[in-house]
Structures are given as C-alpha cells and as structure tokens.
Design a protein around this motif. Sequence first.
Motif, PDB file in Angstrom:
ATOM      1  N   UNK A  82     -27.264  54.776  -4.253  1.00  0.00           N
ATOM      2  CA  UNK A  82     -28.199  54.170  -3.293  1.00  0.00           C
ATOM      3  C   UNK A  82     -28.670  52.776  -3.729  1.00  0.00           C
ATOM      4  N   UNK A  83     -27.736  52.026  -4.326  1.00  0.00           N
ATOM      5  CA  UNK A  83     -27.990  50.620  -4.692  1.00  0.00           C
ATOM      6  C   UNK A  83     -29.163  50.486  -5.657  1.00  0.00           C
ATOM      7  N   UNK A  84     -29.225  51.447  -6.581  1.00  0.00           N
ATOM      8  CA  UNK A  84     -30.251  51.374  -7.624  1.00  0.00           C
ATOM      9  C   UNK A  84     -30.051  50.093  -8.431  1.00  0.00           C
ATOM     10  N   UNK A  85     -31.162  49.486  -8.837  1.00  0.00           N
ATOM     11  CA  UNK A  85     -31.090  48.183  -9.494  1.00  0.00           C
ATOM     12  C   UNK A  85     -31.615  48.267 -10.923  1.00  0.00           C
ATOM     13  N   UNK A 109     -16.386  45.414   0.131  1.00  0.00           N
ATOM     14  CA  UNK A 109     -15.754  45.693  -1.164  1.00  0.00           C
ATOM     15  C   UNK A 109     -14.252  45.922  -1.003  1.00  0.00           C
ATOM     16  N   UNK A 110     -13.865  46.672   0.031  1.00  0.00           N
ATOM     17  CA  UNK A 110     -12.436  46.925   0.285  1.00  0.00           C
ATOM     18  C   UNK A 110     -11.689  45.630   0.571  1.00  0.00           C
ATOM     19  N   UNK A 111     -12.318  44.721   1.310  1.00  0.00           N
ATOM     20  CA  UNK A 111     -11.671  43.447   1.631  1.00  0.00           C
ATOM     21  C   UNK A 111     -11.496  42.591   0.374  1.00  0.00           C
ATOM     22  N   UNK A 112     -12.506  42.570  -0.498  1.00  0.00           N
ATOM     23  CA  UNK A 112     -12.408  41.804  -1.752  1.00  0.00           C
ATOM     24  C   UNK A 112     -11.242  42.323  -2.589  1.00  0.00           C
ATOM     25  N   UNK A 113     -11.123  43.648  -2.720  1.00  0.00           N
ATOM     26  CA  UNK A 113     -10.041  44.229  -3.521  1.00  0.00           C
ATOM     27  C   UNK A 113      -8.678  43.927  -2.917  1.00  0.00           C
ATOM     28  N   UNK A 114      -8.604  43.963  -1.584  1.00  0.00           N
ATOM     29  CA  UNK A 114      -7.316  43.698  -0.915  1.00  0.00           C
ATOM     30  C   UNK A 114      -6.896  42.238  -1.105  1.00  0.00           C
ATOM     31  N   UNK A 115      -7.839  41.307  -0.995  1.00  0.00           N
ATOM     32  CA  UNK A 115      -7.528  39.882  -1.154  1.00  0.00           C
ATOM     33  C   UNK A 115      -7.204  39.541  -2.607  1.00  0.00           C
ATOM     34  N   UNK A 116      -7.806  40.244  -3.523  1.00  0.00           N
ATOM     35  CA  UNK A 116      -7.512  40.026  -4.940  1.00  0.00           C
ATOM     36  C   UNK A 116      -6.031  40.294  -5.228  1.00  0.00           C
ATOM     37  N   UNK A 117      -5.467  41.286  -4.541  1.00  0.00           N
ATOM     38  CA  UNK A 117      -4.063  41.656  -4.759  1.00  0.00           C
ATOM     39  C   UNK A 117      -3.101  40.817  -3.912  1.00  0.00           C
ATOM     40  N   UNK A 118      -3.503  40.488  -2.694  1.00  0.00           N
ATOM     41  CA  UNK A 118      -2.545  39.910  -1.742  1.00  0.00           C
ATOM     42  C   UNK A 118      -2.497  38.380  -1.719  1.00  0.00           C
ATOM     43  N   UNK A 119      -3.569  37.697  -2.128  1.00  0.00           N
ATOM     44  CA  UNK A 119      -3.610  36.239  -2.003  1.00  0.00           C
ATOM     45  C   UNK A 119      -3.061  35.592  -3.269  1.00  0.00           C
ATOM     46  N   UNK A 120      -2.075  34.717  -3.101  1.00  0.00           N
ATOM     47  CA  UNK A 120      -1.509  33.975  -4.226  1.00  0.00           C
ATOM     48  C   UNK A 120      -2.281  32.676  -4.425  1.00  0.00           C
ATOM     49  N   UNK A 121      -2.550  32.358  -5.684  1.00  0.00           N
ATOM     50  CA  UNK A 121      -3.361  31.166  -5.993  1.00  0.00           C
ATOM     51  C   UNK A 121      -2.756  29.896  -5.407  1.00  0.00           C
ATOM     52  N   UNK A 122      -1.418  29.774  -5.462  1.00  0.00           N
ATOM     53  CA  UNK A 122      -0.776  28.556  -4.953  1.00  0.00           C
ATOM     54  C   UNK A 122      -0.991  28.386  -3.451  1.00  0.00           C
ATOM     55  N   UNK A 123      -1.077  29.505  -2.728  1.00  0.00           N
ATOM     56  CA  UNK A 123      -1.304  29.419  -1.283  1.00  0.00           C
ATOM     57  C   UNK A 123      -2.678  28.840  -0.965  1.00  0.00           C
ATOM     58  N   UNK A 160     -31.283  51.266   2.710  1.00  0.00           N
ATOM     59  CA  UNK A 160     -30.103  51.835   2.054  1.00  0.00           C
ATOM     60  C   UNK A 160     -28.949  52.047   3.038  1.00  0.00           C
ATOM     61  N   UNK A 161     -29.138  52.663   4.225  1.00  0.00           N
ATOM     62  CA  UNK A 161     -28.031  52.775   5.191  1.00  0.00           C
ATOM     63  C   UNK A 161     -27.480  51.406   5.608  1.00  0.00           C
ATOM     64  N   UNK A 162     -28.360  50.427   5.762  1.00  0.00           N
ATOM     65  CA  UNK A 162     -27.892  49.081   6.112  1.00  0.00           C
ATOM     66  C   UNK A 162     -26.977  48.530   5.020  1.00  0.00           C
ATOM     67  N   UNK A 163     -27.355  48.729   3.757  1.00  0.00           N
ATOM     68  CA  UNK A 163     -26.546  48.252   2.640  1.00  0.00           C
ATOM     69  C   UNK A 163     -25.194  48.973   2.595  1.00  0.00           C
ATOM     70  N   UNK A 164     -25.191  50.265   2.900  1.00  0.00           N
ATOM     71  CA  UNK A 164     -23.934  51.026   2.902  1.00  0.00           C
ATOM     72  C   UNK A 164     -22.984  50.524   3.987  1.00  0.00           C
ATOM     73  N   UNK A 165     -23.539  50.219   5.160  1.00  0.00           N
ATOM     74  CA  UNK A 165     -22.716  49.686   6.246  1.00  0.00           C
ATOM     75  C   UNK A 165     -22.065  48.366   5.847  1.00  0.00           C
ATOM     76  N   UNK A 166     -22.772  47.591   5.055  1.00  0.00           N
ATOM     77  CA  UNK A 166     -22.232  46.300   4.619  1.00  0.00           C
ATOM     78  C   UNK A 166     -21.230  46.467   3.477  1.00  0.00           C
ATOM     79  N   UNK A 167     -21.562  47.279   2.486  1.00  0.00           N
ATOM     80  CA  UNK A 167     -20.853  47.281   1.216  1.00  0.00           C
ATOM     81  C   UNK A 167     -19.413  47.797   1.313  1.00  0.00           C
ATOM     82  N   UNK A 168     -19.175  48.918   1.964  1.00  0.00           N
ATOM     83  CA  UNK A 168     -17.841  49.528   1.933  1.00  0.00           C
ATOM     84  C   UNK A 168     -16.759  48.600   2.479  1.00  0.00           C
TER      85      UNK A 168
END
Length: 767
Positions: free
Chosen positions: A49-52, A570-584, A559-567
């Motif tokens: 629950x986004x404990x800090x 986070x999935x998009x960040x992980x996907x771009x980390x793998x798929x985007x080439x630095x030279x592009x 907390x529900x608002x944060x969950x709607x944002x986070x999933x």
Amino acid sequence: MAKSLVIVESPAKAKTIKKYLGKDYEVLASYGHVRDLLPKEGAVDPEHDFAMKYQLIEKNEKHIDAIIKSLKKADNLYLATDPDREGEAIAWHLYEILKDRDVLNDKHVGRVAFNEITKSAVNDAVSHPRELSDDLIHAQLARRALDYLVGFNLSPLLWKKIRRGLSAGRVQSPALRLIVEREIEIENFKPKEYWSMDAEVEQDKQAFTAKLTYLQGKKVSQFTINNEKKAKEAEQTLSGAANGKLTVHKVEKKQRKRNPAAPFTTSTVQQEASRKLGFTARKTMSVAQQLYEGIDLGGETVGLITYMRTDSVNLADEALTEIRQFIQDKYGADNLPKEPRQFKTKSKNAQEAHEAIRPTSVLHEPAQIKKHLSKDQFRLYELIWKRTVACQMIHATMDTVAVDLAAGSPDNLFRANGSTVVKPGFMALYLESEDDSKKDKDDKDRILPPMKEGDVVELLKILPEQHFTEPPPRYSEASLVKALEEYGIGRPSTYASIISTLQQREYVEMDKKRFIPTDVGRIVNKFLTEHFPQYVDYEFTAHMEDDLDAIARGEKDWVPMMKDFWKPFHELVEEKDKSVDRKDVTHEQIDEKCPKCGGSLAIRLGRRGRFIGCNNYPECDYTRNVNEDANAEPEVIEGRKCPDCESDLIIRHGRYGKFIGCSGYPDCRYIEPLEKPENTGVQCPECKQGSMLKRKARSGKIFFSCERYPDCKYAVWNQPLNEACPQCGWPMLTLKTTKRRGTEKVCPQKECNYSEQVETEEEAEQE
C-alpha cells in the motif's frame, strides 16, 4: 516557564509570532521539512500500500532536538506550519517524529493555521486549534509518492537510453514539452505575406489614420491584399474613387466600461512581477515569503501580506471593509462602487489558502513604510498593495468613437477608431500588463476630431504597407506560468521549482528572457513523448491534479488511486527498458555518406550538444557541427600563416566551438582562439603587471584572469572593478549579482567581507 510550544517553519516567522503571543508561549522553527523519503530505490513500497520509508533531514536534527527539549517543559503543542497541503504534511511529520521519540505523553496537540501573520489572526488561530487533516496529509503523501515513483523509474531509463545525469518528473516533463513544441512550431512556421491599406486623413488641421475595411463592396480580411500587385491595384482604385476627399459615412459613439483585475493569486503575482518588475518566479516567491513572515516597521514586526500560496481570489469581509473605507477617505466616495466587488476563481480546483494575496492592512501604504523595506520588498509590496486597492475601486469609463469614411461610395470604406477616458476609476492607481502585447494599429486610445455624417475630410495619402505573419513568441516566465496554470500542470506553489529544475538540468536556456530548449531537452522530450505519451500528456497531468484535489477534499482514497497509476506505468517502463535501443534515441539518421570512409552519417548527441558523426565510430572519427556544410571549403585567414609551419591558417570547429587552426593538421597542431579575450582595463592586483581579461571556460562560464597566464594565475569569477577595497585596501573590487541580494560591489579577498549594494542600468530602467 512557557506553558505552550508553537512550531512554525522559519525563524523569521517564529520571531514575529513570539512577539504576538507573549511570555506564556515559546515559538520555535522546524526550518522547513524535517524528514524526507530515503534517497534510494525502495523508499516507496507499492507492494504494501505504498508504505514510505523516511529519514530525518540531517541539517534539521539540531532543530528537532531543540523542539524536544522545549516540549518537555510545555503543556501544549501547537503545530502552526503554513495553511496548505505542504504545511499540513510538515506538521504531520513533526507529530510522527515526536510521537516516535515518546515526548508527547499526555500533552495537548493542536493544529493551528492562519492566513496572515497579524496579532489578531495569530491569537484567534491559537484560541481555536483543530486536529491534523488526514485528507490534506494523504493528498500530499500521494503527490510525494507519485513524484518519487516517476522520478526513480524514468530517470534511470534516461541514463541508459540517452546519457547519465538526466531526470524526468511528473510535472517537469509536460512543462518541457510545452517549451519544445513551441520551438518546433516556430521552426516550422512559414510566413505569409499580407498588405495593410491605411488612409492618412486631416480634419480641422488634425491628422489621423484610418484602416481599410471594405474594398469594392467586399469586406477586407487580413489576406485580401496579399501581394504587391494587388496592393498597387487597390491603391489606384481607392485614390481614383476618393479624388483627394473622403466622406463621413457613419459615426458610432459608445460608452464602455473597463473593470479592474482580480486580486493576486500565486500564479498571477508571478506573472505580473515578471512583466512589471523583471522578477523570476523563484525571486517573486522568495520576496513574498519575507513580506509574509514579517518586517520590522520601526520596533514592531508585522507580516505585511497574507499567505502567498493560494488559488483563491476571495477577500475576507474585514479586509473588504477596511479597503472600502480607505478608498473613500483617500480617493473619494465617487471612486467607490456601491457594493464590494466579488471575483470568481478561474481554477476549478482552487485550494490551498482561502484568500487572495493582499496586504494584511491597507493602511500600511507603500510610500510610508518604504524606508523599512529593501528595494525588492518595496517593489513587490507596492504591486500587491495597488492591485488589491484597485480591485475594489469603481470601473474606468471610456467614450469610444468609430468613424466610417467612404472613398467615392460606401463600397470603399476606411474606419478610424478613437477613445477618451471620461473617468479613470481604478486605472488611476493600477493597470494590468499583458504578455507579448503588440501595438494596436487602430490606435483606440487616440482622440479623433469632431465629425458628423456627410462631412468631407481631406485625404492626404494612401499608405500601403507590406507585412508578414509572425510565429508565436517563445515562452517567457510569465507566459509559461500562465500556460502551466491553463493546462493544469502542477500547482502554483510548484511553478518556480518546475522552472528551476528545467534550467538546472540544462533542458532549457534563457535568451532575452525567453525559454529555448537545448539539444538534450529536445531528445529527452522526444523520448518521453514517443514512448510515454500518456504520462506527458497535458490532460493526463491535469487529471492527476484533479485526483489529488479530490483526495484533499476527502472524496477519494489515495491508495487505490496510486494502484491505478502504478501497475500500467511500471509495466511500460520495464517494456521500454527491453525494447528501446539507445541508438534509436540518440541517433537521427541523415541521407548522407561519410566523406572519410563512405559509411552512413547520423545526427548524434555528444557532451556539448548535437553533432553529425559517422556510424562507423570508433573505426572512423569523422565529425562536424550540425549547421556546418560538408561541401564548404574551409575559411582561410587572409594575410596570416601558421607561425610553426607556414601553412594557411583556417577556421576550424571543435567541441567547444570555433577556433583558428593550422591547415596542416594533424602534422601541425598549432591552434589559437578565434576571438581575443576582452581587456577589462583593470590591472591584475596580484602581479601588478598584466591586465584582467574576460575569458570563457570550457563549461561556457565566464571568468576573468590575468593576461600573463600561466606566469600569473590570478583569476576571479566576477567582473573586476578598478576600485580599491575601502575595508582591506585590496587594489580591485568585483561586481557580483545574486538572485537573493541583487548586484553588489564585493572584495574578492576571502578574508574580507566588504560588500556594497549598487544599482545596475537595467534595474534603474525597471525602477
């Protein structure tokens, strides 16, 4: 012994409040935030629950110790931090720390909030404490968690795909997009030609101009006459039809009213201080903070303005009563409307404090307290004072006249506009500035000679004039703040930090007080808009602010608002980390072959910006500047030869700009700067033989050093002055300018603390 302890953020505020509350109260400062998230990944835990995880801010530990020591002697604790979400969060953090240290015990804890630091407001607030607001705290927690998660996930991705040291932010990235898109719009702009057709006319020996509105029965628009041929034809037609005379076809007289602008909000005071005073948003907020926290007016410390972080344009009833009485006494009852003016807040989610920025007492007239204020404090206070008084004065009354003048027949009409101020009303005190205002060709503020239908006036000449449409202007601080507010990006209290972050990250530069994106800023924006479009979208950012406001109002759970944002994020960040080439991301291919090896070329990002380089690097090291013509012959320095090998000297391009080099490179490596350093005419105070020269460091920063370098290595960062220090006798002073202290003469000797305030030409012009 004090029975009550009051905690505020700043020592200046503490000093003022202590005088109001008396001996039974101890007032201490927390010096801003007392703790923050751990500065590493994992400080916000989405799985729980986004404990800090927080840590005490090291520099404020001693202030916490002082608070704990004083609290042990007190019966009551009043948390009197600022009356907004940020202030509520600071109060909550303080409460949590003191609870963890087990020093609250059975002490009474109250949250105290006041919008102005005056004796009555402070005492009234302390008499009516409330509990901490969970809704405001949760809204601030959500904001902090969002900013942390976006920053700690996007920034490392920028390091991998572009270069180290970059950052992305939830609100800074859409702000950067605004600046980049405006620059692209300017670059892609294609000017269109158009012609205006004015008549210079005289009546009763008074000359004026009139603008063509109808030509041969057709209404004239901006592009009706769009080339020289049409302009000449129109001029001949009108001159022939008029035959030296124009007839008054119609006279329209109206009376119009102009109402004053609303009192200041955070956004509008930043805009107006930028236009009228030349202040940055950060400087405006810094000076406003000083006015809010209290100024010594000859023995009495008084908070001069109400809280300066606000979306509201409301004025308290007691303030309205005092302002209206002041207007009646000072300017007369005829300048006072029958009822107080009420203004509507434009922001749909107006929150923070509940009043506009206004003087705590309109009786503190700027001229009367000027001697107690610094120059910047006086200028900003005068601006706020005038705007507040003017907003409750009567409207301005204008008489306007529009005269249609016929050339031969009503098929050809010119129109002249004019107006006179019948009763200035509020305009006698204050008039709001506008961004990028252009001269009104109709000149509506001029006075026209008396005319009536059927009168014949003399046509002196027809004045055709060529024009070209212009691109939209680059953003200034004022217009950028206005755009941020209109799009709902961030909050007024964050505008100054947004702008500062963009400059500190070197995503934008200032040129003639206008924002220009750097090469790095463009590439960062391109990467984010291509791969994370929904998160730099203006509507998404505004919607996120709406959600935070709903949390602050208790309408949503954070907390529900944060969950709607986070999933999905986070999935998009992980996907771009793998798929985007630095030279592009950092390479933009161009349709050109390398002249050295025949390989393909690309526009690439280097340490000093974009350049054209060979894709076969490091095997091929061919590079050139983006704006350099590959086929252009090198520019030879006439009348000079290389002192080392007698070859031609040419202008070359390097990573730090242009320089003079030998055409025999790489066999001969002779180089010299293209421009000789400017001689300041000030003798070096150390060797007393050479003069101080103005030079540029590799970083681009200007510095001043002795011309005898390397024999004499004396150098300073600030402009030398040919004046001896009156305090220590050092032969040279320097001119230093800072945002906080303005421009000063200072002694460059570290052990000497001499400084003297001076006024620059620009400051004198603004004054």
